[in-house]
Design an enzyme around this catalytic site. Sequence first.
Site, PDB file in Angstrom:
ATOM      1  N   GLU A 244       0.817  -1.208   0.000  1.00  0.00           N
ATOM      2  CA  GLU A 244       0.000   0.000   0.000  1.00  0.00           C
ATOM      3  C   GLU A 244       0.858   1.268   0.000  1.00  0.00           C
ATOM      4  OE1 GLU A 244      -3.029   0.068  -0.554  1.00  0.00           O
ATOM      5  OE2 GLU A 244      -3.860  -1.874   0.012  1.00  0.00           O
ATOM      6  N   ARG A 248       0.748   3.808  -3.305  1.00  0.00           N
ATOM      7  CA  ARG A 248       0.122   5.105  -3.035  1.00  0.00           C
ATOM      8  C   ARG A 248       1.155   6.212  -2.834  1.00  0.00           C
ATOM      9  NH1 ARG A 248      -5.525   3.977   0.185  1.00  0.00           N
ATOM     10  NH2 ARG A 248      -5.638   1.740  -0.161  1.00  0.00           N
ATOM     11  N   ASP A 377      -5.216 -10.108  -7.989  1.00  0.00           N
ATOM     12  CA  ASP A 377      -5.582  -9.308  -9.152  1.00  0.00           C
ATOM     13  C   ASP A 377      -4.419  -8.608  -9.850  1.00  0.00           C
ATOM     14  OD1 ASP A 377      -5.314  -7.795  -6.861  1.00  0.00           O
ATOM     15  OD2 ASP A 377      -7.088  -6.571  -7.173  1.00  0.00           O
ATOM     16  N   GLU A 512     -12.209   0.529 -10.381  1.00  0.00           N
ATOM     17  CA  GLU A 512     -11.834  -0.420 -11.429  1.00  0.00           C
ATOM     18  C   GLU A 512     -12.710  -0.344 -12.678  1.00  0.00           C
ATOM     19  OE1 GLU A 512      -9.862  -1.445  -7.819  1.00  0.00           O
ATOM     20  OE2 GLU A 512     -12.030  -1.272  -8.171  1.00  0.00           O
ATOM     21  N   THR A 601      -1.014   0.416 -10.238  1.00  0.00           N
ATOM     22  CA  THR A 601      -2.322  -0.081  -9.825  1.00  0.00           C
ATOM     23  C   THR A 601      -3.070   0.901  -8.930  1.00  0.00           C
ATOM     24  OG1 THR A 601      -3.439  -2.112  -9.103  1.00  0.00           O
ATOM     25  CG2 THR A 601      -1.599  -1.308  -7.730  1.00  0.00           C
TER      26      THR A 601
END
Length: 613
Positions: A244, A248, A377, A512, A601
């Site tokens: 994360e 980010r 994913d 998404e 992502t």
Amino acid sequence: MLPPSERDFVSLTLSESGSYTNGKQWRRQSCLRKWKQLSRLQRSLILFTLMLLLVCGIVTSPTLIAHWRDGALGENTDDGKQPFVLDLKNEYKFVLPEPPSEKKGLRRRGPPVLQSRLHSKTNASEGGKAVVSWREAVIDQGQVFDTDIKEAEIQEITHAESRLEAVREAFRHAWKGYKDFAWGHDELKPISKSYAEWFGLGLTLIDALDTMWILGLKDEFAEAREWVATELSFDKNVDVNLFESTIRILGGLLSTYHLTGDSVFLEKAKDIGSRLMPAFNTASKIPYSDVNIGKGTAHSPQWTSDSTVAEVTSVQLEFRELSRLTGDPKYKLAVMEVMNQVHKLDGKNDGLVPMFINTNSGQFTHQGIYTLGARADSYYEYLLKQWIQGGKKENDLLEDYLQAIEGVKKNLLRKSNPLGLTFVGELSHGHLSPKMDHLVCFLPGTLALGAHHSLPADHMELAKELIETCYQMYAQMETGLSPEIAYFNMHEGSKQDVEVKIADRHNLLRPETVESLFYLYRFTKDKKYQLWGWEILQNFNKYTRVSTGGYSSINNVRDPAYPNPRDKMESFFLGETLKYFYLLFSDDPDLISLDKYVFNTEAHPLPVWPDAE
């Protein structure tokens, strides 16, 4: 009996009161008498003339009305905005803003780099008359619009700009809530007008930096940049999640550096990148999930020694780019060792990987379960994007990606009833569950991106089928917003394709589907993808917008009367969702060109390397 002349004299000179009157009643009687004195032919001619004048008035009235309306709009204030309003105490009533007026001309927005796409380009037209080009529309310097432009084209430009402005307005509203109640903290709690901390590093602010730059919100960007330069410090005794914080924080700083050229962001990226490196100090080279960025130590979660496959294989774009910028290969070497290990591992099923990997042994665990949802994913997403980032020369990455897509087709694809929607299920020890996470809706965009980069054409066809399914996950809900998890009916006679369990009815403002709509529109120019996105944005505004600032995730997408706000605005709503909305509604292919950038992502664009390294 009096003679006729005397009768006329009496009727003209006397009234009921005995005095002369010039009232409306008398005038009406006099006009009626005169009308009756006309011959039938005279009356017919007068009526025909009046009818002719009425028809002419009707024919010319649209032009007059349009002229009046333009003049009225031209008198509006510069703002002229009606804000989206979601009043949680007023049953979620929602009013769309009026489209911004174009009467005052087309204003450039955004920082200098991105403004260049709006700059006027002077050309020589026939007769030497100069014109300026604006997004393929030609505007005469001496007129408001060139008379050769079709009205439909002008309306299309206006419509596109109104949608873009709606996204800017939504961002400003979300930013207002963050600035008023959560400034410098990780996440806004808009209902309680407070904040929540995860790492204590200003996640929302950092995640939103490049979004503000792309949207041209210069004032908001400037105040955020000042906070990064003067307040942001990673010298803290705090555990952060490797995945994360990489996607980010590191990704957001690297992206903003590339868009702005401002070295303050690169220096902060170097700082956090070096502090995350202890995660890779394992015997297996598979990184720990958690790092203390102040102490320089790393560890697995207390409850397991496993890491998720998606997390350890979705930090590569960022660390590879950090090596390229710093000239230090250690970052790239660490993350590519992970990819090399996973590439060679047993336990895959036609290229599909399990969800967990052990940091001690370096082996897959909990084998037999295969999904493109949570915990797996972005492994598939980053196979393709690393291959693109590196100049399409790393064949192991391409091989693994292509094999995985074939595995999806063979093992996970099914059709629903009654609409026959193509969905991606989950395989558990040989049994297919018709369960599909909203997270899986990244796949249509990834497939389309691969097809754009010359991968098999049937990838694009599958992308089109899957994005229809993702849209239906929204459209078949009472609020028009997708649940976190959907189950698809496969039985004959089903009345609805999508079913949702009570525990899965929440919506977290995820990006998404909008992300994939952006890719599909960018590559096909099919306007339906913009229309679908516009519907979704309207429903976000209707059911998740908080009147005092910010947006809240909700607990129940099936209850439009009370969707039950969760009092949390995830950082990715600003970092991803609104960014992809803006890019979807833009018709400028050079606004973050997909031939020059790959999105991580978390929707942070990183450059495709000019020379593969």
